[in-house]
Design an enzyme around this catalytic site. Structure first.
Site, PDB file in Angstrom:
ATOM      1  N   ILE A  19       0.826  -1.206   0.000  1.00  0.00           N
ATOM      2  CA  ILE A  19       0.000   0.000   0.000  1.00  0.00           C
ATOM      3  C   ILE A  19       0.861   1.257   0.000  1.00  0.00           C
ATOM      4  O   ILE A  19       0.534   2.247  -0.661  1.00  0.00           O
ATOM      5  CB  ILE A  19      -0.960  -0.018   1.204  1.00  0.00           C
ATOM      6  CG1 ILE A  19      -1.982  -1.153   1.042  1.00  0.00           C
ATOM      7  CG2 ILE A  19      -1.668   1.325   1.361  1.00  0.00           C
ATOM      8  CD1 ILE A  19      -2.821  -1.411   2.280  1.00  0.00           C
ATOM      9  N   ASP A  38      11.747   4.027   4.154  1.00  0.00           N
ATOM     10  CA  ASP A  38      11.633   2.579   4.319  1.00  0.00           C
ATOM     11  C   ASP A  38      12.989   2.030   4.732  1.00  0.00           C
ATOM     12  O   ASP A  38      14.027   2.641   4.432  1.00  0.00           O
ATOM     13  CB  ASP A  38      11.185   1.914   3.010  1.00  0.00           C
ATOM     14  CG  ASP A  38      10.438   0.607   3.239  1.00  0.00           C
ATOM     15  OD1 ASP A  38      11.070  -0.355   3.734  1.00  0.00           O
ATOM     16  OD2 ASP A  38       9.241   0.548   2.946  1.00  0.00           O
ATOM     17  N   ASP A  55      14.347   3.314  10.358  1.00  0.00           N
ATOM     18  CA  ASP A  55      13.760   2.280  11.195  1.00  0.00           C
ATOM     19  C   ASP A  55      12.711   2.990  12.036  1.00  0.00           C
ATOM     20  O   ASP A  55      13.055   3.740  12.962  1.00  0.00           O
ATOM     21  CB  ASP A  55      14.822   1.629  12.079  1.00  0.00           C
ATOM     22  CG  ASP A  55      14.256   0.574  13.021  1.00  0.00           C
ATOM     23  OD1 ASP A  55      13.019   0.420  13.069  1.00  0.00           O
ATOM     24  OD2 ASP A  55      15.048  -0.092  13.719  1.00  0.00           O
ATOM     25  N   VAL A  56      11.434   2.807  11.712  1.00  0.00           N
ATOM     26  CA  VAL A  56      10.391   3.594  12.366  1.00  0.00           C
ATOM     27  C   VAL A  56      10.278   3.301  13.855  1.00  0.00           C
ATOM     28  O   VAL A  56       9.655   4.075  14.595  1.00  0.00           O
ATOM     29  CB  VAL A  56       9.017   3.376  11.691  1.00  0.00           C
ATOM     30  CG1 VAL A  56       9.035   3.879  10.256  1.00  0.00           C
ATOM     31  CG2 VAL A  56       8.570   1.928  11.782  1.00  0.00           C
ATOM     32  N   SER A 134      -6.619  -1.085  10.093  1.00  0.00           N
ATOM     33  CA  SER A 134      -6.936  -2.390   9.506  1.00  0.00           C
ATOM     34  C   SER A 134      -8.366  -2.756   9.846  1.00  0.00           C
ATOM     35  O   SER A 134      -8.890  -2.355  10.897  1.00  0.00           O
ATOM     36  CB  SER A 134      -5.996  -3.458  10.053  1.00  0.00           C
ATOM     37  OG  SER A 134      -6.442  -4.759   9.698  1.00  0.00           O
ATOM     38  N   TYR A 147      -1.071  -8.117  16.113  1.00  0.00           N
ATOM     39  CA  TYR A 147      -1.385  -7.205  15.016  1.00  0.00           C
ATOM     40  C   TYR A 147      -2.666  -6.429  15.302  1.00  0.00           C
ATOM     41  O   TYR A 147      -2.709  -5.194  15.166  1.00  0.00           O
ATOM     42  CB  TYR A 147      -1.532  -8.008  13.726  1.00  0.00           C
ATOM     43  CG  TYR A 147      -1.901  -7.170  12.517  1.00  0.00           C
ATOM     44  CD1 TYR A 147      -0.938  -6.420  11.858  1.00  0.00           C
ATOM     45  CD2 TYR A 147      -3.210  -7.136  12.045  1.00  0.00           C
ATOM     46  CE1 TYR A 147      -1.272  -5.658  10.743  1.00  0.00           C
ATOM     47  CE2 TYR A 147      -3.555  -6.381  10.936  1.00  0.00           C
ATOM     48  CZ  TYR A 147      -2.581  -5.643  10.289  1.00  0.00           C
ATOM     49  OH  TYR A 147      -2.917  -4.878   9.191  1.00  0.00           O
TER      50      TYR A 147
END
Length: 242
Positions: A19, A38, A55-56, A134, A147
């Site tokens: 996405i 990314d 690295d988030v 989500s 998740y």
């Protein structure tokens, strides 16, 4: 394309695939200046924009990446938090390391990114934040406790931030259903079985293409949604009827 983002400077995390990549392609076509963040720098090849490694889940890495992005773009008008991981495991198989990794990327990541970008957004006109949630945050699946917990957290954070940052910054949430990405194919590698599952649980009887989710993100980033904040836009083919 119609230039719906002409002149806007947007930062997208998770831009190398799925996405995030579809959003980067669509936003570039609509005239946005982009900073593409990314860990997978090779995956950013072929995209239009400034590639920045990040690295988030690491605060120092996030701060450095945002500074580089703002310098390259001359400021930041919008943020799309699309980076994420999708571990599938039953409760008894979810060890602490998996739980913490999922929290770090999917929940702490958007927090760190948003906090680091905030000064730039406050200096911008018509600033926007779009978080990726989500359908699992609305109607959870089994075996997705880590998740689902992170996406539920992102859903709440989005509403809190929408209230806190208004009226200067609009914050909205997009909740996709199953989408044809590498994460989903890794989880469900048999296309025929995945199609059968979609027919049983989705009103539209198929899973989404990444571009369909990207168009929802575009709406919430563009001026067309100028009176929309704190909303949850569910793009799930009718699985939840939320």
């Amino acid at each position: 394309m119609s230039g719906r983002l002409k002149g806007r400077r947007i930062l997208i995390t998770g831009a190398a695939s799925g996405i995030g990549r579809a959003t980067a392609e669509l936003f570039a076509a609509e005239g946005a200046g982009l900073a593409l963040l990314d860990r997978d720098q090779t995956g950013l090849a072929g995209l239009s924009g400034t590639a920045v490694a990040v690295d988030v889940a690491d605060e120092v890495s996030v701060r450095q990446a945002v500074a580089a992005a703002a310098d390259a773009l001359g400021g930041i008008d919008g943020l799309v938090n699309a980076a994420g991981i999708f571990p599938v495991a039953k409760l008894q198989d979810t060890d602490l390391a998996l739980w913490q990794q999922t929290m770090a990327v999917n929940l702490t990541g958007p927090f760190l990114m948003t906090k680091a970008v905030l000064p730039h957004l406050r200096a911008a006109e018509a600033a926007t934040i779009v978080n990726l949630g989500s359908g699992s945050a609305l109607l959870p699946y089994a075996e997705l406790s880590a998740y689902g917990a992170t996406k539920g957290g992102v859903a709440v954070l989005s509403k809190v931030w929408a209230a806190e940052l208004a009226p200067k910054i609009r914050v909205n949430l997009v909740c996709p259903g199953m989408t044809r990405t590498r994460m989903v194919s890794d989880w469900h590698p048999d296309p025929e079985k995945l199609a059968d599952r979609a027919k049983q649980t989705y009103a539209l009887q198929r899973i989404a293409e990444p571009e369909e989710i990207a168009h929802a993100i575009l709406f919430l980033t563009s001026a067309e949604s100028s009176f929309v904040t704190g909303t949850t836009l569910v793009v799930d083919g009718g699985r939840t009827f939320h």
